[in-house]
Design an enzyme around this catalytic site. Sequence first.
Site, mmCIF file in Angstrom:
data_model
loop_
_atom_site.group_PDB
_atom_site.id
_atom_site.type_symbol
_atom_site.label_atom_id
_atom_site.label_comp_id
_atom_site.label_asym_id
_atom_site.label_seq_id
_atom_site.Cartn_x
_atom_site.Cartn_y
_atom_site.Cartn_z
ATOM 1 N N ASP A 37 -6.424 -6.831 3.936
ATOM 2 C CA ASP A 37 -7.553 -6.132 3.545
ATOM 3 C C ASP A 37 -8.368 -7.371 2.910
ATOM 4 O O ASP A 37 -9.562 -7.167 3.005
ATOM 5 C CB ASP A 37 -6.913 -5.189 2.373
ATOM 6 N N LYS A 68 3.038 -15.421 2.101
ATOM 7 C CA LYS A 68 3.167 -16.165 0.830
ATOM 8 C C LYS A 68 4.825 -16.326 0.728
ATOM 9 O O LYS A 68 5.307 -15.785 -0.431
ATOM 10 C CB LYS A 68 2.549 -15.137 -0.192
ATOM 11 N N ASP A 118 -3.313 -18.159 0.206
ATOM 12 C CA ASP A 118 -4.258 -18.749 -0.619
ATOM 13 C C ASP A 118 -4.944 -19.885 0.265
ATOM 14 O O ASP A 118 -6.118 -19.895 0.300
ATOM 15 C CB ASP A 118 -3.811 -19.173 -1.867
ATOM 16 N N ASP A 127 -12.391 -9.097 4.437
ATOM 17 C CA ASP A 127 -13.670 -8.924 3.908
ATOM 18 C C ASP A 127 -14.226 -10.161 3.897
ATOM 19 O O ASP A 127 -15.270 -10.412 4.042
ATOM 20 C CB ASP A 127 -13.532 -8.257 2.522
ATOM 21 N N TYR A 173 0.778 -1.111 -0.135
ATOM 22 C CA TYR A 173 0.037 0.186 0.034
ATOM 23 C C TYR A 173 1.023 1.142 -0.191
ATOM 24 O O TYR A 173 0.546 2.261 -0.432
ATOM 25 C CB TYR A 173 -0.904 0.009 1.187
HETATM 26 C C1 IPM Z 1 -10.627 -1.251 4.046
HETATM 27 C C2 IPM Z 1 -10.656 -0.306 2.933
HETATM 28 C C3 IPM Z 1 -9.470 0.662 2.465
HETATM 29 C C4 IPM Z 1 -8.262 -0.413 2.414
HETATM 30 C C5 IPM Z 1 -9.665 1.424 1.164
HETATM 31 C C6 IPM Z 1 -10.753 2.222 1.241
HETATM 32 C C7 IPM Z 1 -8.545 2.174 0.837
HETATM 33 O O1 IPM Z 1 -10.833 -1.431 1.899
HETATM 34 O O2 IPM Z 1 -10.045 -0.436 5.179
HETATM 35 O O3 IPM Z 1 -10.466 -2.439 4.256
HETATM 36 O O4 IPM Z 1 -7.867 -1.050 1.485
HETATM 37 O O5 IPM Z 1 -7.545 -0.539 3.537
HETATM 38 MG MG MG Z 2 -10.763 -3.481 2.738
#
Ligand code: IPM
Ligand code: MG
Length: 357
Positions: free
Chosen positions: A248, A192, A224, A252, A141
Amino acid sequence: MSKKILILPGDGIGPEIVAEAVKLIERLRADFGLNVELEHGLIGGSAYDAKRHPLPEDTLRLAQAADAVLLGAVGGHKWESLPIALRPEKGLLGLRAGLTLFSNLRPAILYPQLAAASTLKSEIVAGLDIMIVRELTGGIYFGQPRGIRTLDNGERQGFNTLVYSESEIERIGRSAFNIAMKRNKRLCSVDKANVLECTELWREIMTGLAKDYPEVELTHMYVDNAAMQLVRAPKQFDVMVTTNMFGDILSDCAAMLTGSIGMLPSASLDAKGKGMYEPIHGSAPDIAGKGIANPLATILSVAMMLRYTLNEQALAQRVERAVNKVLDQGLRTADIHTAGCEKVGTARIGDAVCAAL
Ligand code: IPM
Ligand code: MG
């Protein structure tokens, strides 16, 4: 002395969900003696519209002076064509870096009342309680060099750099081991290392740290496989620690195990416990302004703020219990609605949580 909280609603559904969290904080102040002062600032696309920058200088200054930051969400279609340096997301990334919030805690907890809302079979997710510790101020990032360049043959090439220094790995590692010590003492480091030298170093440093935490059982997993295991048998995990981008993605994925990403809070902490608190979901521009977004992830982010920065454990529990009561009452926003429950809007959930305190 009262603590300062900076409120940054941001874009999309941000203002709606943050309004419910502010309602809650005001109630904790009025009825439960919480000693805080609120300040307000702009971030993301709304900051760009007002000040031509997603992280205006005064917002960063207020954030640096505050004890904690509560953020809604940033981003939206409206700003997608801006140069990447001015996009709403850069406001968020700038705050994370500007405050050195390297340790991102993303709990994935399944509320029993929501087992039916998960896309996985309830026996796979019942009782789920995972903590993902994501490195937040390094890795791909932020790595340099980065950009899009034109090669000699005229073709364009995009490039980013995955880079971690030993000290960066060590500090996120210690953060994760310390959290594991307060939980079930099992830590899975996700990398990884079979392909990326950077995460080969990551694995080596994690292994070295384990000697300082003999009670914690450290395991390693390739990313993975970790993604697969999260949907196959998620309860095998207690604490997971991983890089910025892997975290990240995996967070999710873990979120969806719990029924809805609309339920999950997060804390981003510096070395001293100062923190930024935000729901892990985005700004959801498609439902913005309709009053139907789920405010519980933001409300639960306030609970994390009470626990990690304000040192108000009893109040943190009180908020979490109130959320449980509201779920028991059968009130649900659209994202977690199932048959037999009452579908309600954002403000109704916020009011119900305040009433259940
Ligand atoms: C998160 C979001 C952010 C990230 C974006 C909005 C920059 O997806 O906080 O997980 O990728 O960190
Ligand atoms: Mg995110």
